[in-house]
Design a protein around this motif. Structure first.
Motif, PDB file in Angstrom:
ATOM      1  N   GLN A   1      -1.472  20.463  29.838  1.00  0.00           N
ATOM      2  CA  GLN A   1      -1.362  19.024  29.627  1.00  0.00           C
ATOM      3  C   GLN A   1      -1.578  18.288  30.940  1.00  0.00           C
ATOM      4  O   GLN A   1      -0.953  18.604  31.950  1.00  0.00           O
ATOM      5  N   GLU A   2      -2.491  17.318  30.930  1.00  0.00           N
ATOM      6  CA  GLU A   2      -2.797  16.532  32.126  1.00  0.00           C
ATOM      7  C   GLU A   2      -2.247  15.120  32.038  1.00  0.00           C
ATOM      8  O   GLU A   2      -1.849  14.546  33.043  1.00  0.00           O
TER       9      GLU A   2
ATOM     10  N   CYS B   1       1.724   4.901  32.291  1.00  0.00           N
ATOM     11  CA  CYS B   1       0.968   5.862  31.483  1.00  0.00           C
ATOM     12  C   CYS B   1      -0.420   5.302  31.159  1.00  0.00           C
ATOM     13  O   CYS B   1      -0.546   4.200  30.623  1.00  0.00           O
TER      14      CYS B   1
ATOM     15  N   GLU C   1       9.229  16.712  23.291  1.00  0.00           N
ATOM     16  CA  GLU C   1      10.093  15.570  23.002  1.00  0.00           C
ATOM     17  C   GLU C   1      10.103  15.163  21.531  1.00  0.00           C
ATOM     18  O   GLU C   1      10.815  14.234  21.153  1.00  0.00           O
TER      19      GLU C   1
ATOM     20  N   TYR D   1       0.684  12.883  30.370  1.00  0.00           N
ATOM     21  CA  TYR D   1       1.971  13.066  29.715  1.00  0.00           C
ATOM     22  C   TYR D   1       2.278  11.930  28.731  1.00  0.00           C
ATOM     23  O   TYR D   1       3.208  11.155  28.892  1.00  0.00           O
ATOM     24  N   HIS D   2       1.402  11.870  27.742  1.00  0.00           N
ATOM     25  CA  HIS D   2       1.565  11.053  26.529  1.00  0.00           C
ATOM     26  C   HIS D   2       0.974  11.958  25.453  1.00  0.00           C
ATOM     27  O   HIS D   2      -0.194  12.348  25.548  1.00  0.00           O
TER      28      HIS D   2
ATOM     29  N   THR E   1       0.593  21.194  25.793  1.00  0.00           N
ATOM     30  CA  THR E   1       1.988  20.814  25.993  1.00  0.00           C
ATOM     31  C   THR E   1       2.509  21.378  27.307  1.00  0.00           C
ATOM     32  O   THR E   1       2.537  22.601  27.491  1.00  0.00           O
ATOM     33  N   GLY E   2       2.874  20.493  28.224  1.00  0.00           N
ATOM     34  CA  GLY E   2       3.441  20.903  29.504  1.00  0.00           C
ATOM     35  C   GLY E   2       2.408  21.447  30.472  1.00  0.00           C
ATOM     36  O   GLY E   2       1.245  21.669  30.120  1.00  0.00           O
ATOM     37  N   ALA E   3       2.832  21.659  31.698  1.00  0.00           N
ATOM     38  CA  ALA E   3       1.936  22.120  32.765  1.00  0.00           C
ATOM     39  C   ALA E   3       1.279  23.449  32.412  1.00  0.00           C
ATOM     40  O   ALA E   3       0.061  23.608  32.558  1.00  0.00           O
TER      41      ALA E   3
ATOM     42  N   ALA F   1       6.156  11.808  25.555  1.00  0.00           N
ATOM     43  CA  ALA F   1       5.503  12.492  26.675  1.00  0.00           C
ATOM     44  C   ALA F   1       4.795  13.771  26.255  1.00  0.00           C
ATOM     45  O   ALA F   1       3.682  14.048  26.732  1.00  0.00           O
ATOM     46  N   SER F   2       5.394  14.575  25.393  1.00  0.00           N
ATOM     47  CA  SER F   2       4.763  15.820  24.966  1.00  0.00           C
ATOM     48  C   SER F   2       5.411  16.292  23.679  1.00  0.00           C
ATOM     49  O   SER F   2       6.403  15.716  23.211  1.00  0.00           O
TER      50      SER F   2
END
Length: 115
Positions: free
Chosen positions: A96-97, A7, A55, A99-100, A90-92, A51-52
């Motif tokens: 979100q590019e 990451c 989570e 994933y933290h 959040t998410g694709a 990750a997002s």
């Protein structure tokens, strides 16, 4: 603390990649975005690898609260006085590019406003 060796934000937290820091404590790191969308554009990231927002768990509530309270303080310190925008992608489908989990905090003239 959880860490993902692949990451980019975990690497920034570990000091393996440089960043122009604006804030750091034991839980949160704040730094300038390398591709700003506004005159002042910082990222606030938890040092814990999450990750997002998907989570997030109840035990993360205090961390998210700290980030939310920190945003206006840093904007004031960075000279933003006429408001700012916070965004958590959040998410694709949410854009979100990296994933933290991270909060964009942007201030100054609004390039996203339609003129």
């Amino acid at each position: 603390m959880s860490h993902d060796p692949n990451c980019i934000f975990c690497k920034i937290i570990a000091g393996q990649i440089p960043a122009k820091k604006v804030y750091e404590d034991e839980h949160i790191l704040g730094f300038h975005d390398i591709h700003p969308w506004a005159p002042v554009h910082i990222l606030l990231i938890p040092k814990l690898h999450i990750a997002s927002m998907v989570e997030l768990q109840p035990e993360h509530a205090e961390l998210m609260g700290r980030m939310a309270v920190l945003a206006p303080r840093l904007m004031k310190e960075l000279g933003v006085s006429n408001g700012f925008r916070t965004v958590i992608n959040t998410g694709a489908d949410g854009g979100q590019e990296v994933y933290h989990l991270h909060m964009h905090v942007m201030g100054g003239p609004r390039p996203w406003a339609k003129g």
